[in-house]
Design a protein around this motif. Structure first.
Motif, PDB file in Angstrom:
ATOM      1  N   THR A 246       0.832  -1.199   0.000  1.00  0.00           N
ATOM      2  CA  THR A 246       0.000   0.000   0.000  1.00  0.00           C
ATOM      3  C   THR A 246       0.867   1.250   0.000  1.00  0.00           C
ATOM      4  OG1 THR A 246      -1.725  -1.202   1.191  1.00  0.00           O
ATOM      5  CG2 THR A 246      -1.852   1.198   1.236  1.00  0.00           C
TER       6      THR A 246
ATOM      7  N   LEU B 190      -9.060  11.665   0.532  1.00  0.00           N
ATOM      8  CA  LEU B 190      -9.361  10.251   0.776  1.00  0.00           C
ATOM      9  C   LEU B 190      -8.964   9.875   2.195  1.00  0.00           C
ATOM     10  CD1 LEU B 190      -7.987   8.692  -2.528  1.00  0.00           C
ATOM     11  CD2 LEU B 190     -10.394   9.020  -1.936  1.00  0.00           C
ATOM     12  N   THR B 191      -9.849   9.161   2.858  1.00  0.00           N
ATOM     13  CA  THR B 191      -9.530   8.684   4.193  1.00  0.00           C
ATOM     14  C   THR B 191      -8.423   7.653   4.130  1.00  0.00           C
ATOM     15  OG1 THR B 191     -11.809   9.024   4.850  1.00  0.00           O
ATOM     16  CG2 THR B 191     -10.467   7.628   6.271  1.00  0.00           C
ATOM     17  N   GLU B 192      -8.508   6.782   3.110  1.00  0.00           N
ATOM     18  CA  GLU B 192      -7.475   5.764   2.982  1.00  0.00           C
ATOM     19  C   GLU B 192      -7.371   5.260   1.554  1.00  0.00           C
ATOM     20  OE1 GLU B 192      -8.280   2.249   5.367  1.00  0.00           O
ATOM     21  OE2 GLU B 192     -10.408   2.682   5.303  1.00  0.00           O
TER      22      GLU B 192
ATOM     23  N   VAL C 166      -6.392   1.662  -0.131  1.00  0.00           N
ATOM     24  CA  VAL C 166      -6.183   0.270   0.273  1.00  0.00           C
ATOM     25  C   VAL C 166      -5.985  -0.622  -0.946  1.00  0.00           C
ATOM     26  CG1 VAL C 166      -7.480   0.490   2.424  1.00  0.00           C
ATOM     27  CG2 VAL C 166      -8.662  -0.216   0.372  1.00  0.00           C
TER      28      VAL C 166
ATOM     29  N   SER D  57      -9.995   2.028  -3.328  1.00  0.00           N
ATOM     30  CA  SER D  57      -9.611   0.612  -3.287  1.00  0.00           C
ATOM     31  C   SER D  57      -8.979   0.244  -4.613  1.00  0.00           C
ATOM     32  CB  SER D  57     -10.843  -0.264  -3.048  1.00  0.00           C
ATOM     33  OG  SER D  57     -11.447   0.045  -1.819  1.00  0.00           O
TER      34      SER D  57
ATOM     35  N   ARG E 279     -16.539   7.623   5.202  1.00  0.00           N
ATOM     36  CA  ARG E 279     -15.099   7.429   4.968  1.00  0.00           C
ATOM     37  C   ARG E 279     -14.889   7.200   3.482  1.00  0.00           C
ATOM     38  NH1 ARG E 279     -11.891   4.881   9.535  1.00  0.00           N
ATOM     39  NH2 ARG E 279     -10.581   4.451   7.742  1.00  0.00           N
ATOM     40  N   THR E 280     -14.248   8.144   2.818  1.00  0.00           N
ATOM     41  CA  THR E 280     -13.960   8.000   1.398  1.00  0.00           C
ATOM     42  C   THR E 280     -12.669   7.201   1.255  1.00  0.00           C
ATOM     43  OG1 THR E 280     -14.996  10.118   0.996  1.00  0.00           O
ATOM     44  CG2 THR E 280     -13.620   9.251  -0.755  1.00  0.00           C
ATOM     45  N   ARG E 281     -12.768   6.141   0.434  1.00  0.00           N
ATOM     46  CA  ARG E 281     -11.621   5.237   0.312  1.00  0.00           C
ATOM     47  C   ARG E 281     -11.406   4.869  -1.146  1.00  0.00           C
ATOM     48  NH1 ARG E 281     -12.827   0.519   3.708  1.00  0.00           N
ATOM     49  NH2 ARG E 281     -14.433   0.157   2.158  1.00  0.00           N
TER      50      ARG E 281
ATOM     51  N   ARG F 112       0.685   4.191  -2.725  1.00  0.00           N
ATOM     52  CA  ARG F 112       0.381   5.545  -2.238  1.00  0.00           C
ATOM     53  C   ARG F 112       1.475   6.526  -2.700  1.00  0.00           C
ATOM     54  NH1 ARG F 112      -0.239   4.477   2.860  1.00  0.00           N
ATOM     55  NH2 ARG F 112      -2.482   4.282   2.750  1.00  0.00           N
TER      56      ARG F 112
END
Length: 148
Positions: A11, A35-37, A39, A58, A54-56, A15
């Motif tokens: 990750t 973005l929160t995360e 993944v 993927s 939570r905006t993610r 990132r």
């Protein structure tokens, strides 16, 4: 059936690549930073942005290893997903159908192909969507499109 080999990327690797390749001072970078995360998961075929509390973002690590060896291709993948959010596709319909998604994807991919004309971006959409298949031909530039 042979089990899939575990991806070698992490990750943090992805990132870092995203932060390096998304243009600064753009709507896209603003979305990336909000973005929160980010993944890596096999639960999506390619990539998806989940919106809500939570905006993610993927990303499928196998897809990235196979189709995004070039940072420019990773940029197109990330920009594609972020454009769904920026253009409001996630808010237009309570439940997006396959036809909606094909139409959204066609518009986004055409916009990205026109925006990123440099040779290093070539081949990403073409490799994913063969010209001879439908609806794939809607999701990629036509053959020799840069000659027109």
């Amino acid at each position: 059936m042979t089990p899939r080999k575990a991806p070698m990327i992490t990750t943090d690797d992805v990132r870092r690549r995203i932060y390096e390749v998304v243009p600064a001072a753009s709507f896209h970078m603003h979305k990336v930073l909000s973005l929160t995360e980010i993944v890596l998961t096999d639960t999506v075929a390619t990539a998806a942005v989940d919106v809500g509390a939570r905006t993610r973002l993927s990303l499928n690590p196998h897809f990235i290893e196979q189709h995004c060896m070039r940072d420019e291709h990773l940029l197109l993948l990330v920009m594609h997903e972020l454009n769904h959010v920026i253009l409001g596709h996630t808010r237009l319909f309570p439940r997006v159908t396959r036809a909606h998604n094909i139409a959204f994807d066609a518009i986004i991919n055409a916009t990205l192909a026109k925006q990123f004309k440099e040779p290093e971006f070539d081949g990403f959409f073409e490799a994913l969507d063969p010209w001879t298949a439908f609806p794939s031909r809607l999701l990629r530039p036509p053959p020799a499109w840069r000659l027109n």
